[in-house]
Design a protein around this motif. Sequence first.
Motif, PDB file in Angstrom:
ATOM      1  N   ARG A 265       0.871  -1.182   0.000  1.00  0.00           N
ATOM      2  CA  ARG A 265       0.000   0.000   0.000  1.00  0.00           C
ATOM      3  C   ARG A 265       0.900   1.220   0.000  1.00  0.00           C
ATOM      4  O   ARG A 265       1.715   1.394   0.904  1.00  0.00           O
ATOM      5  N   PRO A 266       0.795   2.078  -1.020  1.00  0.00           N
ATOM      6  CA  PRO A 266       1.664   3.261  -1.050  1.00  0.00           C
ATOM      7  C   PRO A 266       1.342   4.194   0.108  1.00  0.00           C
ATOM      8  O   PRO A 266       0.206   4.264   0.580  1.00  0.00           O
ATOM      9  N   LYS A 267       2.378   4.884   0.549  1.00  0.00           N
ATOM     10  CA  LYS A 267       2.191   5.818   1.658  1.00  0.00           C
ATOM     11  C   LYS A 267       1.329   6.989   1.211  1.00  0.00           C
ATOM     12  O   LYS A 267       1.448   7.475   0.090  1.00  0.00           O
ATOM     13  N   ALA A 268       0.478   7.446   2.106  1.00  0.00           N
ATOM     14  CA  ALA A 268      -0.403   8.569   1.800  1.00  0.00           C
ATOM     15  C   ALA A 268       0.366   9.877   1.971  1.00  0.00           C
ATOM     16  O   ALA A 268       1.255   9.997   2.814  1.00  0.00           O
ATOM     17  N   ASP A 269       0.031  10.856   1.155  1.00  0.00           N
ATOM     18  CA  ASP A 269       0.630  12.183   1.293  1.00  0.00           C
ATOM     19  C   ASP A 269       0.003  12.897   2.469  1.00  0.00           C
ATOM     20  O   ASP A 269      -1.211  12.845   2.670  1.00  0.00           O
ATOM     21  N   ILE A 270       0.836  13.576   3.231  1.00  0.00           N
ATOM     22  CA  ILE A 270       0.353  14.286   4.413  1.00  0.00           C
ATOM     23  C   ILE A 270       0.249  15.766   4.064  1.00  0.00           C
ATOM     24  O   ILE A 270       1.208  16.374   3.595  1.00  0.00           O
ATOM     25  N   SER A 271      -0.908  16.323   4.318  1.00  0.00           N
ATOM     26  CA  SER A 271      -1.112  17.733   4.003  1.00  0.00           C
ATOM     27  C   SER A 271      -0.442  18.617   5.058  1.00  0.00           C
ATOM     28  O   SER A 271      -0.045  18.163   6.119  1.00  0.00           O
ATOM     29  N   GLU A 272      -0.343  19.903   4.758  1.00  0.00           N
ATOM     30  CA  GLU A 272       0.292  20.846   5.673  1.00  0.00           C
ATOM     31  C   GLU A 272      -0.475  20.955   6.984  1.00  0.00           C
ATOM     32  O   GLU A 272       0.111  21.091   8.047  1.00  0.00           O
ATOM     33  N   VAL A 273      -1.788  20.893   6.915  1.00  0.00           N
ATOM     34  CA  VAL A 273      -2.607  20.998   8.129  1.00  0.00           C
ATOM     35  C   VAL A 273      -2.325  19.817   9.052  1.00  0.00           C
ATOM     36  O   VAL A 273      -2.172  19.989  10.267  1.00  0.00           O
ATOM     37  N   GLN A 274      -2.215  18.615   8.476  1.00  0.00           N
ATOM     38  CA  GLN A 274      -1.917  17.448   9.298  1.00  0.00           C
ATOM     39  C   GLN A 274      -0.536  17.565   9.926  1.00  0.00           C
ATOM     40  O   GLN A 274      -0.341  17.165  11.066  1.00  0.00           O
ATOM     41  N   TRP A 275       0.433  18.120   9.196  1.00  0.00           N
ATOM     42  CA  TRP A 275       1.763  18.321   9.767  1.00  0.00           C
ATOM     43  C   TRP A 275       1.713  19.289  10.935  1.00  0.00           C
ATOM     44  O   TRP A 275       2.380  19.090  11.949  1.00  0.00           O
ATOM     45  N   LYS A 276       0.923  20.358  10.797  1.00  0.00           N
ATOM     46  CA  LYS A 276       0.831  21.320  11.900  1.00  0.00           C
ATOM     47  C   LYS A 276       0.250  20.674  13.145  1.00  0.00           C
ATOM     48  O   LYS A 276       0.739  20.854  14.255  1.00  0.00           O
ATOM     49  N   TYR A 277      -0.807  19.868  12.976  1.00  0.00           N
ATOM     50  CA  TYR A 277      -1.383  19.177  14.127  1.00  0.00           C
ATOM     51  C   TYR A 277      -0.399  18.175  14.722  1.00  0.00           C
ATOM     52  O   TYR A 277      -0.304  18.016  15.930  1.00  0.00           O
TER      53      TYR A 277
END
Length: 124
Positions: free
Chosen positions: A88-100
């Motif tokens: 299963r390819p890794k999902a891209d993490i959005s900027e908002v998720q990184w901030k949290y």
Amino acid sequence: MKTNLSSAKKKDLRKKAYSLKPYVMIGQYGLTDAVLAEIDLALNAHELIKIRIRGSDKNERSLQCSKIEQELNATIIHQVGFITVLYRPKADISEVQWKYFFTGLLKYFKRWSARDYLILINKI
């Protein structure tokens, strides 16, 4: 979101999986929620994993593999005997998720002030 992989990509993934050891083993209790959670963690961390399914006949193993494939949106790359290779390819993490993520991580550093949190979050 199941990915459709080309035969060349599957062949390449089989080559990479050859040297892997089974990461998760499914035993006498079968495919429980805890086992599914462990497989999900392993797929998030490694993308390509090997699992060993013991204590069941061929039909039951194929049912368990299809259940894993459906619930975790993984692709079965290779299946021989008790061993199954999942991808299963890794999902891209959005900027908002990184901030949290960083906000939750930095809570544990007691020496940081609220001002330091805001500076770091605004830089991200």
